[in-house]
Design a protein around this motif. Structure first.
Motif, PDB file in Angstrom:
ATOM      1  N   HIS A 200      11.189  45.454   1.570  1.00  0.00           N
ATOM      2  CA  HIS A 200      11.925  44.996   2.703  1.00  0.00           C
ATOM      3  C   HIS A 200      13.332  44.945   2.476  1.00  0.00           C
ATOM      4  O   HIS A 200      14.197  44.402   3.206  1.00  0.00           O
ATOM      5  N   GLN A 201      13.623  45.572   1.618  1.00  0.00           N
ATOM      6  CA  GLN A 201      15.085  45.877   0.990  1.00  0.00           C
ATOM      7  C   GLN A 201      15.712  46.654   2.174  1.00  0.00           C
ATOM      8  O   GLN A 201      15.259  47.471   3.063  1.00  0.00           O
ATOM      9  N   GLN A 202      16.933  46.626   2.196  1.00  0.00           N
ATOM     10  CA  GLN A 202      17.560  47.058   3.241  1.00  0.00           C
ATOM     11  C   GLN A 202      17.591  48.628   3.259  1.00  0.00           C
ATOM     12  O   GLN A 202      17.733  49.139   2.071  1.00  0.00           O
ATOM     13  N   ALA A 203      17.569  49.409   4.223  1.00  0.00           N
ATOM     14  CA  ALA A 203      17.503  50.775   4.347  1.00  0.00           C
ATOM     15  C   ALA A 203      18.651  51.402   3.774  1.00  0.00           C
ATOM     16  O   ALA A 203      19.903  50.921   4.054  1.00  0.00           O
ATOM     17  N   PRO A 204      18.648  52.364   3.186  1.00  0.00           N
ATOM     18  CA  PRO A 204      19.851  53.186   2.596  1.00  0.00           C
ATOM     19  C   PRO A 204      20.654  53.662   3.959  1.00  0.00           C
ATOM     20  O   PRO A 204      20.199  53.984   4.935  1.00  0.00           O
ATOM     21  N   THR A 205      21.736  53.823   3.602  1.00  0.00           N
ATOM     22  CA  THR A 205      23.062  54.433   4.498  1.00  0.00           C
ATOM     23  C   THR A 205      23.646  55.844   3.749  1.00  0.00           C
ATOM     24  O   THR A 205      23.581  55.695   2.797  1.00  0.00           O
TER      25      THR A 205
END
Length: 140
Positions: free
Chosen positions: A43-48
């Protein structure tokens, strides 16, 4: 009378033991388990991705800024790790390079209008679904 008192005491001890057992198991379920901690990583933040570019005659210099992502040449082709991988670089829909650092120069691009696509990829080359398209025109 002694037998009846013995039975009551036995039932009381069983009730206390059941309460203690319930309390212990209820608290164990509330504590994070190893599996819950591992699940939290998914549930880590998605890459940008944010790409800037400079066109110098027929050479395209790309500056690739990412968040929640790290480049990993050593793990390419291995198991996926969230937030790790490399970049796939496309010119007019054809994959032309795999990139493992935040800068890259694509040399000798033919003259004309082109579309460059920069895409974040997992270690096993599957797309993160994060990409940026850049229209360019190389003058003859």
């Amino acid at each position: 009378m002694k037998a009846r008192r013995f039975v009551y005491r036995l039932l009381l001890l069983i009730g206390i033991a059941a309460c203690v057992e319930w309390f212990v198991y209820a608290n164990n379920e509330a504590a994070p388990t190893e599996a819950a901690v591992e699940a939290g990583h998914s549930h880590q933040q998605a890459p940008t991705l944010s790409v800037t570019h400079t066109l110098n005659q027929d050479d395209l210099e790309l500056k690739i800024a990412v968040t929640n992502f790290s480049f990993s040449l050593e793990n390419m082709g291995k198991d996926n790790r969230q937030g790790e991988g490399h970049v796939h670089l496309y010119l007019d829909g054809k994959k032309v390079a795999k990139v493992f650092e935040p800068t890259y120069v694509m040399k000798d691009i033919p003259s004309g209008k082109h579309e460059v696509m920069v895409e974040l990829a997992n270690n096993n080359h599957e797309s993160y679904g994060v990409s940026q398209r850049i229209p360019i025109e190389v003058k003859p």
